[in-house]
Write an enzyme that holds these catalytic residues in place. Structure first.
Site, PDB file in Angstrom:
ATOM      1  N   GLU A  39     -32.257 100.670   7.737  1.00 56.94           N
ATOM      2  CA  GLU A  39     -32.139 100.610   6.275  1.00 56.94           C
ATOM      3  C   GLU A  39     -30.807 101.118   5.730  1.00 56.94           C
ATOM      4  O   GLU A  39     -30.541 100.954   4.542  1.00 56.94           O
ATOM      5  CB  GLU A  39     -33.295 101.361   5.616  1.00 56.94           C
ATOM      6  N   HIS A  67     -34.567 102.521   1.255  1.00 59.32           N
ATOM      7  CA  HIS A  67     -33.362 101.750   0.905  1.00 59.32           C
ATOM      8  C   HIS A  67     -33.453 100.281   1.324  1.00 59.32           C
ATOM      9  O   HIS A  67     -32.439  99.583   1.335  1.00 59.32           O
ATOM     10  CB  HIS A  67     -32.131 102.384   1.559  1.00 59.32           C
ATOM     11  N   HIS A 176     -35.270 109.031   8.291  1.00 57.32           N
ATOM     12  CA  HIS A 176     -34.842 109.195   6.886  1.00 57.32           C
ATOM     13  C   HIS A 176     -33.903 110.377   6.660  1.00 57.32           C
ATOM     14  O   HIS A 176     -32.925 110.243   5.927  1.00 57.32           O
ATOM     15  CB  HIS A 176     -36.019 109.313   5.913  1.00 57.32           C
TER      16      HIS A 176
HETATM   17 FE   LIG Z   1     -34.302 106.606   3.867  1.00 55.59          FE
END
Ligand SMILES: [Fe+2]
Length: 203
Positions: A39, A67, A176
């Site tokens: 992402e 994202h 993340h």
């Molecule tokens: Fe993220």
């Protein structure tokens, strides 16, 4: 049986590293399936056709997170990439799919599920716990190899989800934060867990 999940690829440097090293790791470790969280692969925000084309043949599955839609064209383009997952607990009217059963080069079938956390995150996702329950119900009997990418901010939410799924999936691996955690472990039920597997890219 070995499965590899590579944490968030960031920008061109991250893509170059994955292109160079993922095939080496696949061979050295004997991985049946290589998944990456993509992402951040387009300049740090989202993904697009060009980036996915670069990694074609190098990775088997691409997961994502908050994202996923940062590159606007990708909302329309995602349908063209059957190996790309958007978080399964995004609202159902959003394009793409959040999980699937994939086969790597050796033919082993592995289910991969992309989930998004809600604590300290703004993406408006549905409950990842109930979403996981629903997917596992659909998956029943198809494959026992199930890899979950839990894309979330809070270590507590990732740990809670992994504990909840212990014994029902092969691994819950966090992404993340871009910061790898040193808490890799195998729970009593047999599920492997790491809060965050980190990132690939320039500092
Ligand atoms: Fe993220």
């Amino acid at each position: 049986m070995r499965l590899l999940l590579i944490g968030d690829i960031v920008g061109r440097g991250g893509r170059r590293a994955v292109m160079a090293l993922a095939p080496v790791l696949r061979a050295e470790l004997g991985c049946s399936l290589v998944a990456v969280n993509g992402e951040n692969m387009a300049g740090g925000n989202g993904m697009n056709r060009k980036c996915l084309a670069e990694l074609s043949g190098v990775v088997d599955v691409v997961t994502s997170g908050d994202h996923v839609w940062d590159q606007r064209d990708f909302v329309a383009d995602v349908a063209a990439f059957s190996h790309v997952l958007r978080p399964a607990n995004l609202p159902p009217m959003q394009p793409g799919r959040g999980w699937g059963v994939f086969a790597g080069p050796d033919g082993t079938e592995v289910a991969v599920i992309s989930l998004l956390g809600r604590t300290f995150m703004a993406a408006g996702a549905d409950c990842p716990f109930r979403t996981a329950d629903a997917i596992l119900k659909e998956l029943a009997g198809r494959t026992r190899l199930i890899l979950v990418d839990m894309h979330a901010e809070a270590t507590s939410e990732k740990t809670a989800l992994a504990r909840y799924l212990d014994g029902r999936v092969t691994a819950v691996l966090g992404t993340h934060t871009h910061v790898p955690t040193a808490d890799e472990q195998i729970f009593h039920g047999g599920t492997a867990f790491q809060c965050d597997v980190g990132m690939v890219g320039a500092r």
